[in-house]
Design a protein around this motif. Structure first.
Motif, mmCIF file in Angstrom:
data_model
loop_
_atom_site.group_PDB
_atom_site.id
_atom_site.type_symbol
_atom_site.label_atom_id
_atom_site.label_comp_id
_atom_site.label_asym_id
_atom_site.label_seq_id
_atom_site.Cartn_x
_atom_site.Cartn_y
_atom_site.Cartn_z
ATOM 1 N N UNK A 86 0.815 -1.218 0.000
ATOM 2 C CA UNK A 86 0.000 0.000 0.000
ATOM 3 C C UNK A 86 0.850 1.270 0.000
ATOM 4 N N UNK A 89 2.104 4.549 -3.608
ATOM 5 C CA UNK A 89 1.736 5.943 -3.866
ATOM 6 C C UNK A 89 2.649 6.894 -3.073
ATOM 7 N N UNK A 134 4.787 9.112 -14.829
ATOM 8 C CA UNK A 134 4.510 9.267 -13.409
ATOM 9 C C UNK A 134 3.311 8.396 -13.020
ATOM 10 N N UNK A 135 3.433 7.706 -11.898
ATOM 11 C CA UNK A 135 2.425 6.780 -11.360
ATOM 12 C C UNK A 135 2.331 5.471 -12.144
ATOM 13 N N UNK A 273 1.811 14.726 -0.294
ATOM 14 C CA UNK A 273 0.487 15.201 -0.693
ATOM 15 C C UNK A 273 -0.533 14.118 -1.037
ATOM 16 N N UNK A 274 -0.209 13.203 -1.955
ATOM 17 C CA UNK A 274 -1.232 12.280 -2.453
ATOM 18 C C UNK A 274 -1.535 11.165 -1.479
ATOM 19 N N UNK A 275 -0.508 10.701 -0.770
ATOM 20 C CA UNK A 275 -0.645 9.534 0.095
ATOM 21 C C UNK A 275 -0.956 9.919 1.533
ATOM 22 N N UNK A 276 -0.788 11.166 1.876
ATOM 23 C CA UNK A 276 -0.921 11.630 3.260
ATOM 24 C C UNK A 276 0.091 10.935 4.180
#
Lengths: 346, 316
Positions: A86, A89, A134-135, A273-276
């Motif tokens: 998990x 990201x 990216x990603x 930012x995206x994954x916190x």
């Protein structure tokens, strides 16, 4: 800005060295003549020009050699880099953070060009020219965290936030002060800190966790931690204790000044930012006692700190066996004069 | 206090008679920091001499830094923040907005995500949907509203097989137990909405043997009103009056007593303040302090909590 990269080793013949500029900008961790734990946190980046605090991710004369040393360690033991499923990201978040910072702060060394999700990364010191999506992890030779941390000095722990705690669910750890990612991966903040003496009773961890959980985007912080290492070795891991542990016994009054190193960790904390998630980079700096003492303030202070240090901490930091030799050697640099406040040399 | 950005309102769109969508962009069109689904921002509203600060969930695409969007429900009996947004904010208004903060994040370990929204509680899920779509993770969303006319989410939700709308005036009442029953192992459920809905989902989860860590809730709390009260600042002895519609944090700010803060909803812990003396009862409304800490009455979260009694001395 660094243009020159040292040709040096962190194992075997240990040819690691600090140039005079590297000594002067060394992140000396003691702001007074004594030491006890404190939550000594300040905002990052930010600091005098040329200091290791100036930029988000300091790139110095050891960059290329450190990355070679990391590759050797990983080839021998791939479990130094792990990422639970998990955390991918968060790995992309970290890749973006590091690439953007390096391209911004060292434009003559690094370049990043984005066309939507199609990115082009240039790393001149390591001769890397990479186009990727990216990603989309299939477009990189490694997962995103491993890819970028093979190009960034220091260890990295990626912490996932849930249930009011932080969990070490990914990391790249090859220059550590005697802790193991393979052992700690999946643990929460209190579990992985369990071996630290005294601090729990002092309530340090409750406060530190609350602080970390409150770290927000755009507000990064740093602190300095330290220990002592014999020989300039980055990989002082439990896995390889049989290689470096016995070297502690090689210290003599004659060689201690060049062979005993102060090991300083510049630790920083960033909300991604995206994954916190939170990323916790731990950058290791090494300097031998005699190099440090070339700054008279540091010579005096280091002597006083180590002379008066709580024996429990001497044991935990792993230099009890050499403490007397170290303190006796440093005494010659301490004329008893007062020292100025703060960490920077006079 | 969070770092802030001065942003410009570029779109104002009424979604229903009570709910309006606002879009913020950087005045020079600079990219805004990306965020994770479930994050909120705090909007600062200079309202006729009173500085109001309200937290709103971001509803726009977390991976689109061109702007931030929020949906604000007008609360006519509220403390004034939503009235300000509805009455005094138009396209071109510049407002200070905090960086995003997430206290209601998706758990990426979930094998599947079940999102359950009641009324205006749909807002955090609008951003989470985009994130789940982008990461291609399995999910379903259930949105309950009283009537078609009040269902602000209808204009913002994609019409896909994963989205289920329950309008109670049409006789379709959402049954939280039925939603959770039969979900595959490893599913996480998230609920945002009125307290009754949150309690129903939590109860159903407990009854069905869900692990507590797989149940997530966000109560979008605003500081509750109450009777006026008075506190004493320990260091100076100054007395500060807190009005019926004012929070203790707002009263401290108005008196220029510095207190750190972030979410202003009792969840993040930043404004935790020590209590030196308490002759009376602290009315705790936060989600931060433990039951033991509440009972001890030695700490208070000034963003949400109030006091009833003779004397409360703060360690400030």
């Amino acid at each position: 800005m660094t243009k020159h990269f040292n040709d040096e080793t962190f194992r075997g013949d240990y040819t690691y060295y600090n140039s005079p500029e590297a000594i002067r900008r060394f992140p000396f961790p003691f702001d007074r003549d004594s030491y006890m734990y404190s939550v000594n946190i300040e905002q990052h980046p930010g600091g005098p020009a040329g200091s290791p605090f100036e930029y988000a991710f300091d790139v110095d004369e050891h960059y290329v050699a450190e990355m070679k040393d990391r590759a050797i360690t990983l080839a021998e033991d791939p479990l130094r880099c792990q990422s639970l499923p998990h955390m991918e990201l968060a790995g992309w978040d970290l890749l973006e953070l590091i690439m953007e910072a390096k391209a911004r702060d060292y434009p003559d060394l690094f370049g990043l060009h984005k066309d939507g999700d199609r990115w082009h990364w240039i790393n001149r010191p390591l001769r890397i020219d990479q186009r990727f999506t990216f990603l989309d992890a299939t477009t990189l030779p490694y997962g995103p965290m491993e890819y970028i941390t093979r190009q960034a000095q220091g260890d990295f722990a990626l912490l996932h936030e849930r249930e009011g705690n932080l969990w070490m669910d990914a990391g790249m750890v090859t220059s550590q002060a005697d802790w193991s990612l393979d052992f700690d991966v999946g643990m929460n903040f209190f579990e992985w800190h369990a071996p630290v003496p005294k601090a729990k009773k002092m309530g340090v961890f409750d406060k530190a966790l609350k602080f970390l959980l409150a770290v927000q985007q755009g507000q990064a912080y740093r602190r300095l931690n330290w220990t002592m290492t014999v020989n300039p070795r980055l990989d002082t891991s439990p896995e390889n204790y049989h290689k470096w542990g016995p070297e502690k016994r090689t210290i003599t009054p004659q060689n201690v000044g060049r062979k005993q190193f102060l090991r300083v960790e510049l630790q920083s904390f960033w909300r991604l930012p995206r994954s916190n998630a939170i990323v916790f980079p731990i950058r290791c700096y090494l300097a031998c006692l005699d190099d440090l003492a070339s700054q008279p303030k540091w010579g005096r202070r280091l002597h006083r700190v180590l002379r008066d240090l709580d024996p429990v901490l001497v044991e935990y930091k792993g230099f009890a066996v050499n403490r007397d030799i170290i303190v006796a050697h440093l005494a010659r640099y301490d004329d008893g004069a007062p020292t100025s406040p703060g960490i920077f040399p006079d | 206090m969070s770092r802030q950005m001065l942003l410009r309102v570029t779109e104002v769109e009424p979604l229903t008679p009570l709910v309006t969508r606002f879009r913020f962009e950087h005045p020079e069109r600079a990219a805004l920091p990306l965020f994770s689904g479930g994050a909120h921002v705090v909007v600062e509203m200079p309202d006729d001499g009173v500085l109001r600060r309200n937290a709103y969930s971001l509803i726009s695409d977390p991976y689109d830094g061109s702007g931030y969007e929020i949906a604000v429900r007008r609360e006519d009996t509220g403390r004034g923040g939503s009235r300000f947004m509805h009455g005094q904010v138009a396209t071109g208004t510049d407002l200070r907005v905090s960086l995003p903060l997430n206290l209601f994040a998706l758990d990426p370990r979930a094998k599947k995500h079940v999102l359950i929204a009641g009324g205006i509680g749909i807002t955090p899920f609008l951003a989470q949907l985009r994130q789940l779509e982008r990461l291609q993770q399995p999910y379903e969303l259930h949105y309950a509203a009283r009537s078609q006319a009040e269902a602000a989410g209808l204009k913002l939700l994609p019409q896909t097989a994963q989205v289920h709308v329950h309008i109670s005036e049409n006789g379709d009442r959402m049954d939280p137990g039925a939603l959770l029953e039969g979900q595959p192992i490893g599913t996480h459920a998230y609920v945002c909405g009125p307290e009754g809905l949150i309690a129903a989902v939590m109860d159903a989860g407990a009854r069905l043997g869900w692990p507590p860590s797989a149940l997530h809730a966000e109560a979008f709390a605003a500081p509750p009103p109450g009777e006026a009260f008075r506190v004493t600042i320990g260091s100076t002895g100054a007395e500060i009056e807190v009005g019926p519609h004012q929070s203790l944090l707002e009263a401290l700010e108005a008196a220029e007593v510095e207190v750190d803060w972030s979410c202003r909803g009792g969840a993040c812990g930043r404004c935790e303040t020590g209590v030196r003396a308490c002759h009376g009862r602290i009315e705790h409304h936060d989600h931060w302090l433990s039951p033991e800490e509440r009972a001890a009455q030695t700490k208070i979260m000034p963003c949400m909590s109030r006091f009833r009694g003779d004397r409360l001395v703060l360690d400030l």
